[in-house]
Every structure is written in C-alpha cells, then in structure tokens.
Design a protein around this motif. Structure first.
Motif, PDB file in Angstrom:
ATOM      1  N   ASP A   1       9.887  19.709  27.034  1.00 57.47           N
ATOM      2  CA  ASP A   1       8.687  19.423  26.236  1.00 57.47           C
ATOM      3  C   ASP A   1       7.435  19.486  27.109  1.00 57.47           C
ATOM      4  O   ASP A   1       6.424  20.105  26.736  1.00 57.47           O
ATOM      5  N   GLU A   2       7.500  18.839  28.252  1.00 57.16           N
ATOM      6  CA  GLU A   2       6.379  18.802  29.187  1.00 57.16           C
ATOM      7  C   GLU A   2       6.036  20.209  29.689  1.00 57.16           C
ATOM      8  O   GLU A   2       4.862  20.591  29.771  1.00 57.16           O
ATOM      9  N   PHE A   3       7.053  20.979  30.014  1.00 58.11           N
ATOM     10  CA  PHE A   3       6.857  22.348  30.499  1.00 58.11           C
ATOM     11  C   PHE A   3       6.145  23.220  29.460  1.00 58.11           C
ATOM     12  O   PHE A   3       5.209  23.956  29.790  1.00 58.11           O
ATOM     13  N   ILE A   4       6.569  23.134  28.201  1.00 53.00           N
ATOM     14  CA  ILE A   4       5.944  23.923  27.134  1.00 53.00           C
ATOM     15  C   ILE A   4       4.474  23.541  26.981  1.00 53.00           C
ATOM     16  O   ILE A   4       3.606  24.400  26.779  1.00 53.00           O
ATOM     17  N   ASP A   5       4.162  22.256  27.094  1.00 50.56           N
ATOM     18  CA  ASP A   5       2.770  21.811  27.011  1.00 50.56           C
ATOM     19  C   ASP A   5       1.937  22.409  28.145  1.00 50.56           C
ATOM     20  O   ASP A   5       0.787  22.823  27.934  1.00 50.56           O
ATOM     21  N   GLU A   6       2.505  22.442  29.343  1.00 47.70           N
ATOM     22  CA  GLU A   6       1.800  23.032  30.489  1.00 47.70           C
ATOM     23  C   GLU A   6       1.541  24.518  30.260  1.00 47.70           C
ATOM     24  O   GLU A   6       0.455  25.032  30.535  1.00 47.70           O
TER      25      GLU A   6
ATOM     26  N   SER B   1       3.805  27.140  36.011  1.00 46.86           N
ATOM     27  CA  SER B   1       4.532  25.914  35.681  1.00 46.86           C
ATOM     28  C   SER B   1       6.049  26.090  35.760  1.00 46.86           C
ATOM     29  O   SER B   1       6.767  25.120  36.016  1.00 46.86           O
ATOM     30  N   TYR B   2       6.537  27.305  35.559  1.00 51.71           N
ATOM     31  CA  TYR B   2       7.988  27.518  35.605  1.00 51.71           C
ATOM     32  C   TYR B   2       8.553  27.227  36.991  1.00 51.71           C
ATOM     33  O   TYR B   2       9.709  26.801  37.123  1.00 51.71           O
ATOM     34  N   LEU B   3       7.750  27.428  38.038  1.00 57.12           N
ATOM     35  CA  LEU B   3       8.202  27.166  39.405  1.00 57.12           C
ATOM     36  C   LEU B   3       8.406  25.666  39.623  1.00 57.12           C
ATOM     37  O   LEU B   3       9.409  25.237  40.200  1.00 57.12           O
ATOM     38  N   VAL B   4       7.461  24.876  39.146  1.00 58.59           N
ATOM     39  CA  VAL B   4       7.576  23.420  39.246  1.00 58.59           C
ATOM     40  C   VAL B   4       8.705  22.919  38.352  1.00 58.59           C
ATOM     41  O   VAL B   4       9.477  22.033  38.739  1.00 58.59           O
ATOM     42  N   PHE B   5       8.824  23.479  37.162  1.00 57.38           N
ATOM     43  CA  PHE B   5       9.877  23.091  36.229  1.00 57.38           C
ATOM     44  C   PHE B   5      11.256  23.234  36.861  1.00 57.38           C
ATOM     45  O   PHE B   5      12.116  22.350  36.714  1.00 57.38           O
ATOM     46  N   LEU B   6      11.485  24.310  37.599  1.00 62.16           N
ATOM     47  CA  LEU B   6      12.793  24.536  38.212  1.00 62.16           C
ATOM     48  C   LEU B   6      13.105  23.486  39.274  1.00 62.16           C
ATOM     49  O   LEU B   6      14.271  23.095  39.452  1.00 62.16           O
ATOM     50  N   ILE B   7      12.087  23.005  39.973  1.00 64.42           N
ATOM     51  CA  ILE B   7      12.309  21.914  40.927  1.00 64.42           C
ATOM     52  C   ILE B   7      12.573  20.609  40.186  1.00 64.42           C
ATOM     53  O   ILE B   7      13.422  19.800  40.593  1.00 64.42           O
ATOM     54  N   LYS B   8      11.867  20.385  39.073  1.00 70.95           N
ATOM     55  CA  LYS B   8      12.114  19.181  38.280  1.00 70.95           C
ATOM     56  C   LYS B   8      13.564  19.128  37.784  1.00 70.95           C
ATOM     57  O   LYS B   8      14.189  18.059  37.755  1.00 70.95           O
ATOM     58  N   ILE B   9      14.114  20.264  37.409  1.00 74.88           N
ATOM     59  CA  ILE B   9      15.515  20.312  36.967  1.00 74.88           C
ATOM     60  C   ILE B   9      16.450  19.942  38.115  1.00 74.88           C
ATOM     61  O   ILE B   9      17.426  19.208  37.924  1.00 74.88           O
ATOM     62  N   LEU B  10      16.142  20.413  39.322  1.00 80.34           N
ATOM     63  CA  LEU B  10      16.949  20.038  40.487  1.00 80.34           C
ATOM     64  C   LEU B  10      16.917  18.527  40.708  1.00 80.34           C
ATOM     65  O   LEU B  10      17.945  17.914  41.024  1.00 80.34           O
ATOM     66  N   LYS B  11      15.738  17.937  40.542  1.00 80.18           N
ATOM     67  CA  LYS B  11      15.611  16.477  40.688  1.00 80.18           C
ATOM     68  C   LYS B  11      16.470  15.750  39.652  1.00 80.18           C
ATOM     69  O   LYS B  11      17.177  14.784  39.971  1.00 80.18           O
ATOM     70  N   ILE B  12      16.395  16.198  38.413  1.00 80.38           N
ATOM     71  CA  ILE B  12      17.168  15.568  37.344  1.00 80.38           C
ATOM     72  C   ILE B  12      18.672  15.682  37.619  1.00 80.38           C
ATOM     73  O   ILE B  12      19.436  14.740  37.379  1.00 80.38           O
TER      74      ILE B  12
ATOM     75  N   VAL C   1       5.483  19.902  46.226  1.00 77.84           N
ATOM     76  CA  VAL C   1       5.911  19.706  44.837  1.00 77.84           C
ATOM     77  C   VAL C   1       6.824  18.486  44.725  1.00 77.84           C
ATOM     78  O   VAL C   1       6.703  17.679  43.794  1.00 77.84           O
ATOM     79  N   LEU C   2       7.731  18.327  45.673  1.00 79.07           N
ATOM     80  CA  LEU C   2       8.668  17.205  45.635  1.00 79.07           C
ATOM     81  C   LEU C   2       7.974  15.854  45.778  1.00 79.07           C
ATOM     82  O   LEU C   2       8.398  14.856  45.191  1.00 79.07           O
ATOM     83  N   LEU C   3       6.886  15.827  46.552  1.00 77.70           N
ATOM     84  CA  LEU C   3       6.203  14.564  46.831  1.00 77.70           C
ATOM     85  C   LEU C   3       5.103  14.232  45.822  1.00 77.70           C
ATOM     86  O   LEU C   3       4.668  13.083  45.736  1.00 77.70           O
ATOM     87  N   ALA C   4       4.650  15.227  45.075  1.00 80.15           N
ATOM     88  CA  ALA C   4       3.485  15.040  44.195  1.00 80.15           C
ATOM     89  C   ALA C   4       3.803  14.138  43.002  1.00 80.15           C
ATOM     90  O   ALA C   4       4.864  14.247  42.384  1.00 80.15           O
ATOM     91  N   GLU C   5       2.858  13.256  42.670  1.00 77.32           N
ATOM     92  CA  GLU C   5       2.980  12.448  41.452  1.00 77.32           C
ATOM     93  C   GLU C   5       2.761  13.311  40.214  1.00 77.32           C
ATOM     94  O   GLU C   5       3.355  13.077  39.161  1.00 77.32           O
ATOM     95  N   LYS C   6       1.884  14.324  40.353  1.00 76.44           N
ATOM     96  CA  LYS C   6       1.621  15.243  39.251  1.00 76.44           C
ATOM     97  C   LYS C   6       1.827  16.678  39.761  1.00 76.44           C
ATOM     98  O   LYS C   6       0.863  17.408  40.013  1.00 76.44           O
ATOM     99  N   PRO C   7       3.075  17.093  39.915  1.00 78.01           N
ATOM    100  CA  PRO C   7       3.370  18.391  40.558  1.00 78.01           C
ATOM    101  C   PRO C   7       2.811  19.597  39.818  1.00 78.01           C
ATOM    102  O   PRO C   7       2.521  20.617  40.443  1.00 78.01           O
ATOM    103  N   TYR C   8       2.626  19.490  38.500  1.00 79.55           N
ATOM    104  CA  TYR C   8       2.087  20.637  37.763  1.00 79.55           C
ATOM    105  C   TYR C   8       0.635  20.940  38.146  1.00 79.55           C
ATOM    106  O   TYR C   8       0.122  22.017  37.828  1.00 79.55           O
TER     107      TYR C   8
END
Length: 228
Positions: free
Chosen positions: A116-121, A129-140, A180-187
């Motif tokens: 949802d967040e990715f689509i909004d971005e 945004s797809y680059l950050v999204f892929l790291i977010k998936i790794l975190k999850i 990206v890993l350390l950012a509070e707002k990576p997007y």
C-alpha cells in the motif's frame, strides 16, 4: 461466501471468457482465484485487471481441493500510475517480482501494508521507490543486512566488512544500502540515476543468497532499459 482484499500480481486467460488470478491478499497471503466470464463482451471489469490493482473479492468456498472461485469483485482504489509509462514499468516489474517470489507466503500484514505504501509513493512519481521497497521486503522477511561501522556489504553473510567481497558492493553501493537501512523515512532518500542499475543488480544478488528459490523477474531487462 467471504470477502477478501488483495493486490493483483498476475492473471492468465483460461478458455474464451475466464481467467485465473494470482493475488496477495490481506487475510490469506498469496492466493489463486478462478474468475468466470471476465472476458465476455459485456463485462467491463476486465479493465480492472492491472498489475498491483487493489481489488475486493467475493469468494465462494472451495469444494474439495479445487481453486476458489470469485463471484464478484470491485476496484478498491484508483490512481494514475497506469497512465505514466515510468510508473507503469515499475508496477509491472514489482508485480512480476512478487508473483514469482511470494508464492509460498501466507498471511503477512506487513507485506500487505508495505505494498500500500509503495503504491502511494509511486503515485507521487517517486520512480525509485521500487528499490527501497525491495529492501523493506528483506527487512520484513528478517534477512536484511546487519549494520556495523565497516565499509563493504558482503551479500553472502549479510554483514558489512572491511574488505570488498563482491565487485558490485563497492563503497558507493554499500553506502546506499546502509543509508536506506538506517533511514526513518527511506523513501525520501535520493538514489542518483547513475547508481540505480548497479544498486538493483546488488539487490538481486542479495536476494539470491537470502531468499529460498529466488527467481529473477523476466521483466528485469525492461526496467533497466527505461531508466538508462
């Protein structure tokens, strides 16, 4: 009958008028649905069959080991990403990526809301945004790199080291990972266009090491070309 909200990842035409949909749903994770009559001449809802479109399904109970059948569906949210060629390319790549690599994923609210967040971005024309999204998936998934004070990310161990272990993970690419890993707002992090191809390649290498049965999306070449 029950209702499900989900993102459409892919669909396959079945016979003359029917289709099989592959979706990532809020309550059941990856699901496949049989949809009758979607390609009939009078059915205007085939326009909703777009990658990552958010849909609400009415689903009939499964009899035996069969596939669930959709009795009706509606578009939950409309946006302009499909009229923007860059955004459309990103959507196609991510839907392809998730369709191939979330097949065994059960209910996961974090992934669902991350989508949802990715689509909004992307709707706000954040094309990286797809680059950050892929790291977010790794975190999850619990396999993102561990942060320390060293300079080079080792993709195999998932840690930063003092020496270069892979040619893609030089100081520039490793620093982007760390930012990206350390950012509070990576997007909000800006990744220069000249580094995006190498950064995406580094993401795919990392996924290869840490995600079981990882498959590179067939649409990889398209997204690389459009952002060159």
């Amino acid at each position: 009958m029950n209702s499900q909200n989900g993102f459409l990842l892919s669909y396959i035409k079945y016979g003359e008028n029917d289709a099989v949909l592959h979706c990532f749903t809020e309550e059941e994770g990856f699901q496949s649905y049989f949809l009758k009559g979607i390609y009939s001449k009078r059915n205007k809802k085939k326009a909703f069959l777009l990658p990552l479109s958010k849909l609400s399904f009415s689903v009939n109970p499964v009899k035996g080991n069969g596939i669930q059948t959709v009795s009706g569906f509606e578009l939950v949210k409309s946006n302009d990403i499909y009229t923007d060629i860059k955004a459309n390319t990103v959507v196609f790549f991510i839907s392809d990526f998730l369709n191939q690599n979330l097949r065994h994923e059960n209910k996961n609210h974090n992934i669902y809301f991350c989508l949802d967040e990715f689509i909004d971005e992307l709707d706000q024309k954040n094309y990286q945004s797809y680059l950050v999204f892929l790291i977010k998936i790794l975190k999850i998934q619990g396999v993102s790199p561990l942060i320390n004070n060293e300079c080079f990310l080792d993709p195999e161990t998932g840690t930063f080291s003092a020496e270069l272990s892979h040619q893609l993970f030089d100081t520039t690419i490793s620093n982007i990972w760390k930012a990206v890993l350390l950012a509070e707002k990576p997007y909000q992090i800006k990744i220069h266009s000249s580094f995006r191809k190498d950064f995406l390649d580094s993401l795919l290498v990392y996924y290869h090491y840490h995600i079981t049965d990882f498959k590179i999306p067939t649409s990889l070449e398209i997204i690389q070309q459009i952002f060159e």
